[in-house]
Motif scaffolding. Sequence first.
Motif, PDB file in Angstrom:
ATOM      1  N   CYS A 115       7.229   8.009  20.790  1.00 15.01           N
ATOM      2  CA  CYS A 115       7.121   9.448  20.588  1.00 15.01           C
ATOM      3  C   CYS A 115       8.484  10.115  20.500  1.00 15.01           C
ATOM      4  CB  CYS A 115       6.291  10.076  21.710  1.00 15.01           C
ATOM      5  SG  CYS A 115       4.515   9.790  21.544  1.00 15.01           S
ATOM      6  N   ASP A 116       9.485   9.555  21.195  1.00 18.58           N
ATOM      7  CA  ASP A 116      10.821  10.132  21.105  1.00 18.58           C
ATOM      8  C   ASP A 116      11.642   9.498  19.990  1.00 18.58           C
ATOM      9  OD1 ASP A 116      11.138   7.680  22.267  1.00 18.58           O
ATOM     10  OD2 ASP A 116      12.221   8.374  24.037  1.00 18.58           O
ATOM     11  N   ALA A 117      11.064   8.559  19.245  1.00 17.64           N
ATOM     12  CA  ALA A 117      11.715   7.964  18.074  1.00 17.64           C
ATOM     13  C   ALA A 117      10.644   7.686  17.014  1.00 17.64           C
ATOM     14  CB  ALA A 117      12.445   6.677  18.451  1.00 17.64           C
ATOM     15  N   PRO A 118       9.946   8.742  16.545  1.00 24.27           N
ATOM     16  CA  PRO A 118       8.781   8.529  15.673  1.00 24.27           C
ATOM     17  C   PRO A 118       9.118   7.995  14.292  1.00 24.27           C
ATOM     18  CG  PRO A 118       9.313  10.856  15.803  1.00 24.27           C
ATOM     19  CD  PRO A 118      10.191  10.167  16.811  1.00 24.27           C
ATOM     20  N   ASN A 119      10.379   8.112  13.877  1.00 22.75           N
ATOM     21  CA  ASN A 119      10.754   7.647  12.544  1.00 22.75           C
ATOM     22  C   ASN A 119      11.293   6.223  12.534  1.00 22.75           C
ATOM     23  OD1 ASN A 119      10.083  10.122  11.185  1.00 22.75           O
ATOM     24  ND2 ASN A 119      11.944  11.023  12.074  1.00 22.75           N
ATOM     25  N   ASP A 120      11.291   5.568  13.692  1.00 19.92           N
ATOM     26  CA  ASP A 120      11.688   4.170  13.739  1.00 19.92           C
ATOM     27  C   ASP A 120      10.523   3.301  13.245  1.00 19.92           C
ATOM     28  OD1 ASP A 120      14.090   4.955  14.683  1.00 19.92           O
ATOM     29  OD2 ASP A 120      13.881   4.101  16.692  1.00 19.92           O
ATOM     30  N   PRO A 121      10.829   2.138  12.657  1.00 23.61           N
ATOM     31  CA  PRO A 121       9.768   1.355  12.004  1.00 23.61           C
ATOM     32  C   PRO A 121       8.971   0.478  12.969  1.00 23.61           C
ATOM     33  CG  PRO A 121      11.883   0.281  11.683  1.00 23.61           C
ATOM     34  CD  PRO A 121      12.177   1.578  12.405  1.00 23.61           C
ATOM     35  N   GLN A 151       6.576  -3.571   6.855  1.00 26.24           N
ATOM     36  CA  GLN A 151       7.251  -2.575   7.685  1.00 26.24           C
ATOM     37  C   GLN A 151       6.706  -1.200   7.329  1.00 26.24           C
ATOM     38  OE1 GLN A 151      11.585  -2.678   8.882  1.00 26.24           O
ATOM     39  NE2 GLN A 151      11.675  -0.950   7.449  1.00 26.24           N
ATOM     40  N   VAL A 152       6.458  -0.373   8.340  1.00 28.34           N
ATOM     41  CA  VAL A 152       5.872   0.942   8.123  1.00 28.34           C
ATOM     42  C   VAL A 152       6.688   1.993   8.862  1.00 28.34           C
ATOM     43  CG1 VAL A 152       4.288   0.709  10.080  1.00 28.34           C
ATOM     44  CG2 VAL A 152       3.737   2.303   8.236  1.00 28.34           C
ATOM     45  N   SER A 203       0.834  -1.192   0.000  1.00 26.12           N
ATOM     46  CA  SER A 203       0.000   0.000   0.000  1.00 26.12           C
ATOM     47  C   SER A 203       0.872   1.248   0.000  1.00 26.12           C
ATOM     48  CB  SER A 203      -0.910   0.000   1.233  1.00 26.12           C
ATOM     49  OG  SER A 203      -1.572   1.234   1.372  1.00 26.12           O
ATOM     50  N   ALA A 204       0.470   2.254  -0.791  1.00 29.52           N
ATOM     51  CA  ALA A 204       1.257   3.481  -0.905  1.00 29.52           C
ATOM     52  C   ALA A 204       1.090   4.391   0.303  1.00 29.52           C
ATOM     53  CB  ALA A 204       0.868   4.236  -2.174  1.00 29.52           C
ATOM     54  N   ASN A 205      -0.080   4.364   0.920  1.00 31.73           N
ATOM     55  CA  ASN A 205      -0.338   5.209   2.090  1.00 31.73           C
ATOM     56  C   ASN A 205      -1.569   4.687   2.803  1.00 31.73           C
ATOM     57  OD1 ASN A 205      -2.754   6.789   0.836  1.00 31.73           O
ATOM     58  ND2 ASN A 205      -1.077   7.123  -0.614  1.00 31.73           N
ATOM     59  N   GLY A 206      -1.751   5.147   4.028  1.00 31.77           N
ATOM     60  CA  GLY A 206      -2.885   4.682   4.810  1.00 31.77           C
ATOM     61  C   GLY A 206      -2.727   5.045   6.266  1.00 31.77           C
ATOM     62  N   SER A 213      -2.614   6.730  13.509  1.00 30.35           N
ATOM     63  CA  SER A 213      -1.263   7.012  13.028  1.00 30.35           C
ATOM     64  C   SER A 213      -1.276   6.906  11.507  1.00 30.35           C
ATOM     65  CB  SER A 213      -0.249   6.026  13.619  1.00 30.35           C
ATOM     66  OG  SER A 213      -0.271   6.086  15.035  1.00 30.35           O
ATOM     67  N   THR A 214      -0.512   7.750  10.836  1.00 31.18           N
ATOM     68  CA  THR A 214      -0.599   7.891   9.380  1.00 31.18           C
ATOM     69  C   THR A 214       0.740   7.562   8.726  1.00 31.18           C
ATOM     70  OG1 THR A 214      -2.243   9.648   9.646  1.00 31.18           O
ATOM     71  CG2 THR A 214      -1.155   9.494   7.505  1.00 31.18           C
ATOM     72  N   TYR A 215       0.678   6.826   7.593  1.00 33.53           N
ATOM     73  CA  TYR A 215       1.893   6.629   6.801  1.00 33.53           C
ATOM     74  C   TYR A 215       1.662   7.176   5.399  1.00 33.53           C
ATOM     75  CZ  TYR A 215      -0.290   2.336   4.837  1.00 33.53           C
ATOM     76  OH  TYR A 215      -1.119   1.432   4.213  1.00 33.53           O
ATOM     77  N   THR A 216       2.665   7.855   4.859  1.00 36.02           N
ATOM     78  CA  THR A 216       2.572   8.481   3.538  1.00 36.02           C
ATOM     79  C   THR A 216       3.584   7.923   2.556  1.00 36.02           C
ATOM     80  OG1 THR A 216       4.027  10.268   4.291  1.00 36.02           O
ATOM     81  CG2 THR A 216       1.649  10.632   4.475  1.00 36.02           C
ATOM     82  N   SER A 217       4.471   7.046   3.020  1.00 35.70           N
ATOM     83  CA  SER A 217       5.380   6.333   2.120  1.00 35.70           C
ATOM     84  C   SER A 217       4.985   4.866   2.116  1.00 35.70           C
ATOM     85  CB  SER A 217       6.832   6.499   2.565  1.00 35.70           C
ATOM     86  OG  SER A 217       7.009   6.058   3.903  1.00 35.70           O
ATOM     87  N   ALA A 218       5.232   4.200   1.012  1.00 40.73           N
ATOM     88  CA  ALA A 218       4.738   2.840   0.804  1.00 40.73           C
ATOM     89  C   ALA A 218       5.264   1.870   1.848  1.00 40.73           C
ATOM     90  CB  ALA A 218       5.117   2.354  -0.594  1.00 40.73           C
ATOM     91  N   LEU A 219       4.423   0.912   2.230  1.00 40.23           N
ATOM     92  CA  LEU A 219       4.872  -0.183   3.078  1.00 40.23           C
ATOM     93  C   LEU A 219       5.976  -0.954   2.361  1.00 40.23           C
ATOM     94  CD1 LEU A 219       1.396  -1.591   4.229  1.00 40.23           C
ATOM     95  CD2 LEU A 219       2.837   0.077   5.409  1.00 40.23           C
ATOM     96  N   THR A 220       6.854  -1.541   3.130  1.00 34.50           N
ATOM     97  CA  THR A 220       7.911  -2.380   2.554  1.00 34.50           C
ATOM     98  C   THR A 220       7.868  -3.766   3.180  1.00 34.50           C
ATOM     99  OG1 THR A 220       9.515  -1.559   4.199  1.00 34.50           O
ATOM    100  CG2 THR A 220       9.406  -0.402   2.079  1.00 34.50           C
ATOM    101  N   ASN A 221       8.427  -4.726   2.478  1.00 33.72           N
ATOM    102  CA  ASN A 221       8.440  -6.097   2.979  1.00 33.72           C
ATOM    103  C   ASN A 221       9.414  -6.237   4.133  1.00 33.72           C
ATOM    104  OD1 ASN A 221       6.574  -7.384   1.144  1.00 33.72           O
ATOM    105  ND2 ASN A 221       8.127  -7.126  -0.454  1.00 33.72           N
TER     106      ASN A 221
END
Length: 816
Positions: A409-415, A369-370, A337-340, A354-362
């Motif tokens: 919250c202190d590492a929001p860009n971790d998968p 992985q999101v 999925s590209a986003n969701g 919680s929102t993702y705007t870049s595609a999920l990866t295997n």
Amino acid sequence: MKKSYLLITLLVVLFAAGLSFSSFAQVGNGGTPPSFTQNLGDDIDVITLPAPDVQALQREDEIAEQEKELYRFGKVIWTDLTPENSGTWTELPDGGRVWRLTIKAEGALGLGVLYKHFQIPYGGKLYLYNKDKKQLLGAYSNATNLKGEEFANEAIRGDEVTLEYYESGKILGDLKLYIHGINYIYRSPAFTLESEKASGACEVNIQCPEGATWQDEKKGVARIEILIGGDSYLCTGSLVNNTSNNCTPYFLSAYHCSEGASASDLNQWVFYFGYEASTCAATTGYYQVSITGATKKAEAANTVGSKSDMLLLQLNSTSFGTYVPYYNGWSKATTASANGVGIHHPAGDIKKISTYTSALTNYYTTHWQVIWAATVTDHGVTEGGSSGSPIFNNSSLVVGTLTGGSSYCDAPNDPDIYGKFSYHWESNGTTSAAQLKPWLDPSSTGATTCPGIAYPCTGTSPVANFSGTPTTVTVGGTVAFTDLSTGTITSRSWSFPGGTPTSSTATNPSVVYNTVGDYNVTLTINGGADTETKTNYIHVVPAGTGGCDELLYPLAGTMTYSYMNGNNSYSDEAKANYISSFSPYDYIQGVYIDFCFTTNNTGSGNCTVAVWDDNGTGGAPNTVLGQKVVPISSIVANLPSTEDIADFTYVEFASPIDITGPFYVGVILPTTAGDTVIITSNADGETSPGIAWERWDGGAWYAYTDASSWEQNLALAIFPDMCEDASSAGEFFANQISVYPVPSTDIVFVELNNDMIKDASFEVFDSFGRKIDGISSKNITDNKLQLNFNSCADGIYIIHFNTPAGKFIKKVSIIR
């Protein structure tokens, strides 16, 4: 949807007084315990239980949270309490009696009652309330009994709970209450102060702007209070639909939320729906309803790379009261999925998104992985308590369930990682106990997607349908296809043999045809849930053959009739459709109209079919480009029509009307008393934006969509029969159709003198556009027909020929 909270009058009064606490809404029968209205005395049995070592539990929890393990919030204190060995019975004057028991456990934020046996007889009622009687559950009755005897109540706030059971003098059956445990709640957002926020500060409430388009899906997501042995945990999961759309209460979560849970434990799980805040900024919220107990249907272990951490349950009850849950749709597609979004209850808190705007990866073959994205409100992530929650794709379908990850919250860009729904489907094992497929596609439809549906699932299954405009084109021409499918459509797969492109997943694709021939078109929806194939639907003819087609036909939706579409009480003078696009056609030779009501058919009344340009004020109809008077007595009326277009009234103009720009086509209505016609249309919203217009008494034109008019988006069943200018090639084919003798008394012969037109079909109309069905025909040779008009009155008749080379018209005269 307006929310409905299941609160008794007492609680409403307390809220009005400014008191604030969570409203636990396990569906009961209401009512008031006898002790609230009668003086039964305070001499009742009180059981004081030893509290667990909360500090030791908290130290264990700190370690577990670092590993993002299950969020524990309670510890079970085992008991052995029944009405036979504890509590106080009081006889009542009406012949009934009351049993009361108070249970205390010092320091608890809340107490939940766990029952090994829970069977209320007919005539019995059970209530639970806290020390100050500000929180009341029940009445539980015989209707509450589940298929198993285990049960669990929603937790009561505070460190004291009283059970009060009333039975009338006419009770049927025996009471079975065996309290085998008390869930001692030592931490939980349901029992924190209003100023506290149980989850991280970055989490985003479902009522924030990010959740605006997810208000259906959220109604399927629930917080789960989980019992595993002697511990209570929090997870999240969702109701999911199945291809039968029958509201079977399947509930999807993660295996690691249930690892070690027995069937008895599952019967005491509590599922809280609608636990959310009322605003974006609020830190507390209220449950709308809870369901107790579930049965395991399928599971797969949490082994990344070989198993996908799947748990499918079936809730023991669908007693949702006035709450309307949503059974979320799903996709077993393997494409990322590209986003969701993810919807969940972090730390058991009110519902978050919680929102993702870049595609999920295997993440191996088993998981997605999101990476979560910052949004307008904050940067939502996941936490303990979010486990098992669904992740949705951009079609609002579940594509995975949360296993874990490293976002905070202190590492929001971790998968984070989610077990793939596609792997859950049938890749964890070969039996139904390890697959979703047998449960969510019980009829083996092969669907790759299933749309969501709201309780009580009264919607119909999706049905594929479409139209193309035009259906006859010259080489190199374009056909615009429109999806007319009904139901909730989550995916489309078009097939266009002979076209470019040959396939599409768009909603309304356009296709170019470069080779002469007749071509099928196929639309498959929702991964195979339904398929529609129209055979030889597109006719491609050589360039310049003057192809014709009926614009707008068929209308989207269901044909209906309404007083709006006639003179009505406002004395409307005319009705019309606005046509802004008509390529590649050049002129109108006639109009098909579905008149759904007529009166004075035997009188002298008339109406007029007309074509206008759009040069009026604001693009309204202005100059009449052509018209024809039609006697009401000649109009074919249907109530409402579901027939082919050939059964409509066909009005042929004396001369073709050249079209060079957008135009209007419609009917000038009769105004003589007793002369009435009404035109069929589709319903509001089925053609959007709407194209219907009307001329009011006095001459002013208004669109149906106008606030001064009906504010309706629809189209009238008025279909202009439009053609391309015929070149020498078109004239050649027209000249290859011979009709003789003209005039004739009865028998007319038709010769089709070219292979491109030999396989023609035909229809006959009188001069008023009425289809004539009583004409017999027989083949004389491969290319010669005999038509018998002996049942027809004298007059002029029009024969419409539909051929692979185009549409042609010939006239014959019957004179005796």
